[in-house]
Design a protein around this motif. Structure first.
Motif, PDB file in Angstrom:
ATOM      1  N   ASP A 169       0.867  -1.186   0.000  1.00 52.64           N
ATOM      2  CA  ASP A 169       0.000   0.000   0.000  1.00 52.64           C
ATOM      3  C   ASP A 169       0.899   1.230   0.000  1.00 52.64           C
ATOM      4  OD1 ASP A 169      -2.655  -1.326   0.379  1.00 52.64           O
ATOM      5  OD2 ASP A 169      -1.670  -1.991   2.233  1.00 52.64           O
ATOM      6  N   PHE A 170       0.623   2.174  -0.854  1.00 51.53           N
ATOM      7  CA  PHE A 170       1.529   3.320  -0.969  1.00 51.53           C
ATOM      8  C   PHE A 170       0.789   4.564  -1.457  1.00 51.53           C
ATOM      9  CE2 PHE A 170       1.502   1.056  -4.990  1.00 51.53           C
ATOM     10  CZ  PHE A 170       1.320   2.069  -5.927  1.00 51.53           C
ATOM     11  N   TYR A 171       1.424   5.708  -1.206  1.00 46.66           N
ATOM     12  CA  TYR A 171       0.986   6.995  -1.742  1.00 46.66           C
ATOM     13  C   TYR A 171       2.085   7.514  -2.666  1.00 46.66           C
ATOM     14  CZ  TYR A 171      -2.333   7.180   2.193  1.00 46.66           C
ATOM     15  OH  TYR A 171      -3.337   6.925   3.102  1.00 46.66           O
ATOM     16  N   LEU A 172       1.692   8.315  -3.643  1.00 41.01           N
ATOM     17  CA  LEU A 172       2.660   9.025  -4.480  1.00 41.01           C
ATOM     18  C   LEU A 172       2.609  10.514  -4.141  1.00 41.01           C
ATOM     19  CD1 LEU A 172       2.144   7.434  -8.032  1.00 41.01           C
ATOM     20  CD2 LEU A 172       3.806   6.800  -6.252  1.00 41.01           C
ATOM     21  N   VAL A 173       3.775  11.125  -4.132  1.00 40.60           N
ATOM     22  CA  VAL A 173       3.895  12.571  -3.914  1.00 40.60           C
ATOM     23  C   VAL A 173       4.650  13.147  -5.099  1.00 40.60           C
ATOM     24  CG1 VAL A 173       4.656  14.388  -2.356  1.00 40.60           C
ATOM     25  CG2 VAL A 173       4.158  12.110  -1.447  1.00 40.60           C
ATOM     26  N   MET A 174       4.099  14.148  -5.736  1.00 40.09           N
ATOM     27  CA  MET A 174       4.795  14.797  -6.848  1.00 40.09           C
ATOM     28  C   MET A 174       5.101  16.246  -6.475  1.00 40.09           C
ATOM     29  SD  MET A 174       3.656  15.376 -10.846  1.00 40.09           S
ATOM     30  CE  MET A 174       4.015  13.699 -11.343  1.00 40.09           C
ATOM     31  N   ILE A 175       6.368  16.628  -6.640  1.00 34.00           N
ATOM     32  CA  ILE A 175       6.798  18.011  -6.414  1.00 34.00           C
ATOM     33  C   ILE A 175       7.216  18.588  -7.744  1.00 34.00           C
ATOM     34  CG2 ILE A 175       8.281  19.543  -5.075  1.00 34.00           C
ATOM     35  CD1 ILE A 175       6.603  17.701  -3.320  1.00 34.00           C
ATOM     36  N   LEU A 176       6.576  19.683  -8.138  1.00 31.89           N
ATOM     37  CA  LEU A 176       6.926  20.362  -9.388  1.00 31.89           C
ATOM     38  C   LEU A 176       7.533  21.719  -9.063  1.00 31.89           C
ATOM     39  CD1 LEU A 176       3.868  18.861 -10.065  1.00 31.89           C
ATOM     40  CD2 LEU A 176       4.828  19.374 -12.310  1.00 31.89           C
ATOM     41  N   LEU A 177       8.650  22.023  -9.719  1.00 28.03           N
ATOM     42  CA  LEU A 177       9.382  23.259  -9.481  1.00 28.03           C
ATOM     43  C   LEU A 177       9.208  24.215 -10.654  1.00 28.03           C
ATOM     44  CD1 LEU A 177      12.659  21.491  -8.318  1.00 28.03           C
ATOM     45  CD2 LEU A 177      10.972  22.581  -6.831  1.00 28.03           C
ATOM     46  N   ASP A 178       9.065  25.482 -10.347  1.00 29.97           N
ATOM     47  CA  ASP A 178       8.939  26.498 -11.382  1.00 29.97           C
ATOM     48  C   ASP A 178      10.332  26.798 -11.941  1.00 29.97           C
ATOM     49  OD1 ASP A 178       8.371  28.572 -13.036  1.00 29.97           O
ATOM     50  OD2 ASP A 178       7.742  29.976 -11.480  1.00 29.97           O
ATOM     51  N   ASP A 179      10.611  26.294 -13.142  1.00 29.40           N
ATOM     52  CA  ASP A 179      11.932  26.492 -13.740  1.00 29.40           C
ATOM     53  C   ASP A 179      11.880  27.507 -14.873  1.00 29.40           C
ATOM     54  OD1 ASP A 179      10.481  25.088 -15.590  1.00 29.40           O
ATOM     55  OD2 ASP A 179      12.049  23.639 -16.064  1.00 29.40           O
ATOM     56  N   SER A 180      10.918  28.430 -14.801  1.00 29.79           N
ATOM     57  CA  SER A 180      10.706  29.365 -15.907  1.00 29.79           C
ATOM     58  C   SER A 180      11.846  30.352 -16.095  1.00 29.79           C
ATOM     59  CB  SER A 180       9.390  30.134 -15.693  1.00 29.79           C
ATOM     60  OG  SER A 180       9.426  30.829 -14.462  1.00 29.79           O
ATOM     61  N   GLU A 181      12.599  30.640 -15.016  1.00 30.74           N
ATOM     62  CA  GLU A 181      13.599  31.698 -15.122  1.00 30.74           C
ATOM     63  C   GLU A 181      15.027  31.243 -14.871  1.00 30.74           C
ATOM     64  OE1 GLU A 181      12.539  34.911 -12.609  1.00 30.74           O
ATOM     65  OE2 GLU A 181      10.616  35.274 -13.583  1.00 30.74           O
ATOM     66  N   ARG A 182      15.252  30.047 -14.316  1.00 28.55           N
ATOM     67  CA  ARG A 182      16.603  29.692 -13.938  1.00 28.55           C
ATOM     68  C   ARG A 182      16.751  28.182 -13.788  1.00 28.55           C
ATOM     69  NH1 ARG A 182      16.395  28.729  -8.384  1.00 28.55           N
ATOM     70  NH2 ARG A 182      18.607  29.088  -8.093  1.00 28.55           N
ATOM     71  N   SER A 183      17.986  27.747 -13.638  1.00 29.30           N
ATOM     72  CA  SER A 183      18.253  26.341 -13.355  1.00 29.30           C
ATOM     73  C   SER A 183      17.722  26.005 -11.968  1.00 29.30           C
ATOM     74  CB  SER A 183      19.760  26.081 -13.403  1.00 29.30           C
ATOM     75  OG  SER A 183      20.065  24.819 -12.852  1.00 29.30           O
ATOM     76  N   VAL A 184      17.185  24.806 -11.829  1.00 30.20           N
ATOM     77  CA  VAL A 184      16.646  24.400 -10.518  1.00 30.20           C
ATOM     78  C   VAL A 184      17.425  23.204  -9.968  1.00 30.20           C
ATOM     79  CG1 VAL A 184      14.323  25.302 -10.895  1.00 30.20           C
ATOM     80  CG2 VAL A 184      14.880  22.992 -11.683  1.00 30.20           C
TER      81      VAL A 184
END
Length: 403
Positions: A169-184
């Protein structure tokens, strides 16, 4: 032996590099101005010793050490600073630093330190190193399989039964970063380490890089763990460490590993309909400002530069300044100046104190500057204010009591 020096002062980092190269010509020495550069060197080379400054643009040295230790447990850390504050040294030791050095660093001390750390590294047994390599290989294989699965790619004939057994049994977590202006790259590193630490705290699982902009965590929680608490801690910690906009998306509880590709696809589609937003001031960031306010009231006569205060609460100056204004409604410098001058008014009521002594007590070494700032705020010089208050006291004493 590979040594990394992370310090935003070029003179310092190049000076330490020259000294080490002169004493230990066989050692490889890397230098980084910012935490982001340091992360790159650590990812591309097996670094044995890191000497990191307390204050660096983007992330403090202590934060850099804290989030790196899980991924690089074998690295020996040394913190270097221009400040002798006990709080810095105490926190550095708590996080596992082997030493805390004050700038400028003398050649004998540096030579002794590197020799001692090199001897410790040499004493690490081959068995331990082999165990580390085996665990790392298994981890990369497991995460590589999941990465392909999450991307909807074929995993061939790989037997994933043991994987399924570990994560019924598991959950997924997604983290999205705003890379519109620079390297992340640095933010990617932060998310991977912070999220992994929280997953291991509340259960077991791992984090993989999905693409340049996003990471996915898989977590099976302990029986007594609450998913709401886990989610709140993820948000709180990432709000504290990340300085760019980001999104967090969660899946529901799943018991079928084969649904991962479709779940990831739905999460990406959902993210497209949400705007990236900076998280509001809360959690550890707010607590840091509370600590800072208490510290300022207790030490208003000492050096209270923005950089110094930010390092006291282990935040970078730009982020600290932003949080401080959100919390108090005032800029940091404006707040400190106002507090000092209000304290000066109280001290001026004591006729035994000289003006120069009062100025020094509230953090002004230059009497002229103190007078200018006092007049700007109150419309009177310190002397005029003291005379006015003396007159008010005399008039109060002369007034007959009311019947």
């Amino acid at each position: 032996m590979n040594i990394l020096i992370a310090d935003d002062e070029r003179v310092i980092r190049e000076g330490i590099k020259r000294t080490i190269r002169h004493i230990f010509p066989d050692y490889q020495v890397f230098v980084a101005e910012r935490a982001e550069e340091a992360v790159k060197f650590m990812e591309e080379n097996r670094i044995h010793i890191v000497l990191t400054d307390i204050l660096m643009p983007g992330m403090s040295g202590l934060e850099f050490m804290k989030i790196s230790k899980r991924r690089y447990p074998y690295v020996k850390w040394v913190v270097i600073s221009a400040h002798s504050e006990f709080a810095y040294a105490q926190e550095a030791v708590r996080l596992g630093a082997r030493d805390y050095l004050l700038k400028p660093i003398g050649k004998p001390k540096l030579e002794e330190l590197i020799n001692n750390l090199a001897a410790e590294i040499q004493r690490d047994s081959d068995i331990t190193k082999q165990g580390e390599r085996l665990r790392a290989s298994l981890r990369f294989l497991r995460e590589g399989v999941f990465q392909r699965l999450a991307s909807g790619l074929d995993i061939g004939n790989l037997d994933i039964r043991s994987f399924v057994e570990d994560y019924r049994d598991f959950y997924l977590v997604m983290i999205l970063l705003d890379d519109s202006e620079r390297s992340v790259r640095l933010e990617h590193f932060i998310v991977e380490n912070v999220l992994t630490e929280l997953i291991e705290l509340h259960g077991h699982g791992f984090v993989v890089s999905h693409d340049r902009q996003s990471l996915i965590g898989l977590v099976t929680l302990h029986e007594d763990a609450r998913v709401e608490q886990f989610q709140e801690e993820v948000r709180s910690h990432l709000t504290h460490y990340l300085k760019i906009p980001f999104q967090i998306l969660y899946s529901g509880l799943s018991s079928d590993i084969n649904t991962v590709p479709q779940t990831v696809k739905r999460m990406r589609e959902a993210s497209a309909s949400q705007a990236f937003e900076l998280e509001p001031l809360k959690g550890s960031g707010e607590k840091a400002i509370d600590v800072a306010l208490h510290y300022i009231k207790e030490h208003f006569g000492e050096d209270l530069s923005l950089e110094k205060m930010a390092s006291v609460v282990f935040l970078n100056p730009a982020y600290f300044s932003q949080l401080f204004k959100q919390k108090t409604g005032l800029g940091y410098k404006e707040y400190v100046t106002s507090l000092r001058l209000e304290q000066a008014k109280l001290l001026l009521l004591n006729p035994k104190l000289k003006l120069a002594e009062i100025a020094e007590r509230v953090g002004y070494q230059d009497m002229r500057h103190f007078t200018q700032m006092f007049r700007k705020k109150f419309g009177l010089t310190p002397t005029e204010y003291r005379q006015q208050e003396d007159m008010n006291i005399q008039m109060t004493k002369a007034s007959p009591p009311q019947s």
